[in-house]
Enzyme design. Structure first.
Site, PDB file in Angstrom:
ATOM      1  N   ASP A  57       4.478 -12.054  12.200  1.00 28.38           N
ATOM      2  CA  ASP A  57       4.133 -12.730  11.108  1.00 28.38           C
ATOM      3  C   ASP A  57       5.236 -13.815  10.649  1.00 28.38           C
ATOM      4  OD1 ASP A  57       2.464 -13.675   9.181  1.00 28.38           O
ATOM      5  OD2 ASP A  57       2.961 -12.330   7.389  1.00 28.38           O
ATOM      6  N   SER A  96      -0.232  -8.347   1.075  1.00 26.52           N
ATOM      7  CA  SER A  96       0.216  -6.727   1.071  1.00 26.52           C
ATOM      8  C   SER A  96       1.261  -6.427  -0.176  1.00 26.52           C
ATOM      9  CB  SER A  96       0.555  -6.567   2.455  1.00 26.52           C
ATOM     10  OG  SER A  96       1.537  -7.193   2.761  1.00 26.52           O
TER      11      SER A  96
END
Length: 814
Positions: A647, A525
């Site tokens: 994450d 991302s």
């Protein structure tokens, strides 16, 4: 200019204090070596200050119970300002304070046991114990040098000329009329900011300055290294974090004290000579219900004129004499689907903190279903306009205020008889101020008032001291400029404020990254580039891909991330939001990410693919594990908004020049849309190999997903390879590598023999590691990756577990 004026006032106060005129007496206020004070002597066996303002001796704290104390002599209630043994009173017979011939002062009980003593190592040359005019009990050597002083060991009170620093804190008493150590503290936090905290038996919670505002919005600063504050004789309190407090009756000739009161409020008191009583000339908390912990677990503080505590429906007080014990339920909630549930509405009530999780844009009915399906949910708060649902596993810091735009909903069995909406009635006043007159003071947040009073202060000061003031100002400026030359000045810290978290123009970042040419790394991302700002700071510029927020929402989220500050979290310097461009600017850490050191032989961090990365030693690995755990614990339990990382992986643990770890990308789960083209992320947040099982089962996400991911990382730190790349033994090809590895460890760990770790540890360490630490790390890792999330520890518990083996001696290493 405002900063310099405040700074100057602070240093002038310090200089004045250093010349404070203590007129000592060698007779009525001194104790010589070999002499003692007896509890039976009572009021006649005392040390007094030369001006008779303070007395020191045995102070009654209960039936036949005494503490060695210092108190104001002429106040109506003999107000105590210091106690040596507040938690261990001595008997009213044969207890004694002795100034021994070895220079140490000791307090002994009835049986001769030592209850308290001064520092033996620093006071061996002491020959005089003296109580000074400022209320400071000191031990001096023949040269008149102070070797020990009570000012270094405050209890709940700070006196003029007494400093508070990183090693000192004011701790309240436990209750009205009690002198035992309580639960409220005034102290310098790790971020250099003075705070008030409730540190109770069950929870800890910072409540001042308000957690709803950033430190800078509260008029404070992180950027000071001295951590020092002082109360002067005029009624002004100056701190290195820019907290300035001014008594409303500021001026010379008034006796004052700054006290951490039992009700959790910090107050500055002034003495009225005529009556011997105290008036409040400043207080930190204007609304008592803003103080945490007052009403205990399940208790609710009601904003009535007297501010009362109340128990919610279905609850009763634990202790009729002590509200801090809270309320207990008169019903039982079962953790199964057979019990029918209902929710009782508590209008305009909120419980601060202890959120299991929260969701935006959720209807009230969906919020009720969510809490019903969570066994550990005890209720929830729901904000109307924002449609935000906060489910709670415990109910602390409850308060009712018409200003809260929502309700709390209490979870009860459906057969428990109570109305669907409850009216709370306060049952007892929490704090009683009718014995103490209150005259409103002010702090740095009232800037116009402060400005006028500052000029008044300077005028009075000049008139009283004249030439000496000019001399001190000259000395102060000389000191500041001289310190600036050394690179350690406080001014350096203040100047840094203006260049900290801010909004960057896209053209500015394009120039400072040389048109985004030097790539440091990329993920699904974002792409990270190296840049150099105008002030020569080397930074990492993260260029985000798909962003789910508009500019206003993006700014709101990023500003929250920018306020979070911890030594084990990567610092964000700023952001860019122009048109479709969304960029974040971070500090750049010298040693890159953990994965390059654990899994790769080579690094391309500085442009070359042939730069060898050295093997991480055991000391560094342990430091990284503990530091990363502390960073996550801060995000989960302490920061301004509780943050779930979502994450956690070696790529998001960066290392500075000393291999101190800093967690990166926290808070980005709210900013980016996972699952784009080429992303490593699935349709849910997280990275394969580090994702907790609840992601796949579509369960509500809690902080326990980070605990699971950290457990995997912890195993990889010990093992030295990525677990997802393990080769599974023949016959078990269908088993996931992580599951196979965990099964193997569990088989070995049941043995009392620790030799199994030798076959697990990274062979590149060549046997140079601390076995007990390695075993403990693997045990903690296994607890973190329990499939049932309720069995996983919190990150606070993980930190505690790692710290338990931190001090293992080097001779235990293999």
């Amino acid at each position: 200019m405002a900063i310099r004026a405040t700074q100057l006032s602070f240093f002038v106060s310090i200089l004045l204090i250093s010349f404070h005129p203590y007129f000592a007496s060698t007779t009525r206020n001194a104790l010589q070596r070999g002499s003692s004070m007896s509890v039976e002597g009572g009021g006649s066996d005392l040390l007094t200050s030369p001006d008779n303002s303070f007395s020191c001796g045995f102070y009654p704290v209960g039936t036949n119970a005494y503490c060695f104390s210092i108190w104001f002599t002429d106040t109506k209630d003999k107000t105590v300002v210091w106690m040596a043994n507040r938690d261990h009173p001595v008997n009213g017979q044969r207890s004694r304070v002795s100034f021994r011939r070895d220079g140490v002062m000791v307090l002994t009980d009835l049986d001769g046991s030592i209850v308290w003593s001064t520092n033996a190592s620093s006071a061996t040359d002491a020959d005089t114990a003296q109580l000074l005019n400022g209320g400071n009990l000191v031990l001096k050597n023949p040269k008149g040098e102070i070797l020990w002083q009570s000012f270094d060991y405050p209890t709940d009170t700070l006196l003029p000329a007494q400093t508070i620093d990183r090693h000192k804190k004011l701790i309240s008493s436990k209750g009205k009329g009690s002198y035992y150590t309580g639960y409220y503290s005034f102290y310098f936090d790790n971020d250099n900011v003075l705070r008030l905290i409730y540190d109770g038996p069950e929870i800890s919670s910072i409540y001042w300055p308000s957690r709803d505002r950033s430190v800078f919005e509260s008029g404070r600063t992180y950027y000071n290294s001295s951590r020092i504050a002082v109360l002067d004789d005029l009624g002004s309190f100056f701190s290195s974090d820019l907290l300035n407090i001014y008594a409303s009756d500021k001026g010379f000739g008034v006796k004052r004290r700054l006290t951490m009161d039992y009700d959790g409020n910090l107050r500055l008191y002034s003495l009225k000579k005529s009556s011997g009583s105290w008036v409040v000339s400043w207080e930190a908390i204007s609304r008592p219900c803003d103080v945490h912990g007052l009403c205990g677990r399940n208790g609710i503080c009601v904003f009535t004129p007297k501010h009362m505590c109340s128990c919610p429906p279905g609850h009763e007080r634990v202790d009729p004499t002590d509200w801090s014990r809270g309320c207990r339920p008169k019903f039982t909630l079962a953790c199964d689907q057979t019990q029918q549930l209902k929710f009782v509405e508590l209008p305009h009530v909120d419980f601060y903190g202890n959120d299991l999780n929260y969701k935006r844009g959720m209807s009230l009915e969906d919020c009720k279903k969510w809490c019903s399906n969570e066994c550990s949910c005890r209720g929830f708060s729901y904000k109307w306009g924002e449609a935000v649902c906060y489910i709670k596993d415990t109910l602390f810091n409850g308060y009712q205020s018409i200003n809260f735009p929502g309700n709390a909903y209490l979870k009860l069995p459906s057969d428990y008889e109570t109305s669907e909406s409850a009216v709370l009635e306060g049952s007892e006043a929490m704090c009683n101020t009718n014995e103490t007159e209150i005259i409103t003071g002010y702090s740095h947040m009232n800037r116009s008032h402060r400005s006028r009073t500052t000029w008044l202060y300077l005028g009075c000061f000049a008139g009283a001291i004249g030439f000496i003031e000019i001399l001190f100002i000259a000395l102060g400026w000389w000191f500041l400029f001289r310190r600036r030359d050394t690179g350690n000045s406080v001014e350096d810290g203040y100047c840094a404020i203006s260049s900290q978290f801010r909004k960057f123009a896209y053209s500015e970042l394009k120039k400072e990254t040389k048109n985004f040419t030097e790539e440091l790394g990329r993920g699904g991302s974002a792409i990270v580039y190296k840049g150099v700002l105008e002030d020569d700071r080397v930074v990492a510029v993260k260029k985000l891909g798909d962003v789910i927020h508009g500019e206003g929402e993006f700014w709101a989220e990023v500003s929250t991330i920018g306020r979070i500050n911890h030594m084990n979290l990567v610092r964000m310097w700023g952001f860019c939001s122009e048109k479709n461009h969304r960029l974040l600017v971070y500090e750049l850490l010298e040693h890159g990410s953990l994965d390059k050191h654990l899994f790769s032989k080579f690094s391309s961090g500085n442009g070359s693919s042939n730069v060898e990365v050295g093997v991480l030693g055991w000391k560094e690995r342990y430091k990284i594990a503990l530091g990363a755990a502390k960073g996550l614990a801060y995000l989960h339990h302490e920061c301004l908004e509780w943050v779930i990382h979502c994450d956690v992986k070696p790529e998001n643990i960066l290392l500075d020049s000393d291999f101190e770890p800093k967690i990166a990308d926290f808070g980005l789960a709210k900013l980016t849309q996972r699952g784009g083209s080429g992303s490593e992320f699935t349709h849910i947040r997280g990275t394969k190999g580090y994702m907790a099982p609840e992601w796949a089962m579509n369960l509500p996400i809690t902080a326990k997903v980070d605990v699971y991911s950290f457990g995997i990382v912890l195993m990889e730190i010990v093992k030295g390879i990525r677990l997802s790349s393990l080769v599974v033994e023949q016959g078990e090809e269908e088993e996931v590598p992580v599951a196979w590895f965990v099964k193997m460890i569990k088989k070995k760990i049941v043995s009392k023999d620790d030799s199994w770790i030798d076959h697990i540890i990274d062979p590149r360490l060549d046997g140079r590691f601390v076995k007990k630490q390695a075993v403990r790390m693997m045990e903690i890792a296994l607890s973190c990756i329990e499939e049932e999330r309720s069995k996983r520890p919190s990150m606070d518990s993980v930190v505690q577990g790692l710290q338990e083996v931190e001090e293992i001696e080097k001779n235990n290493a293999k």
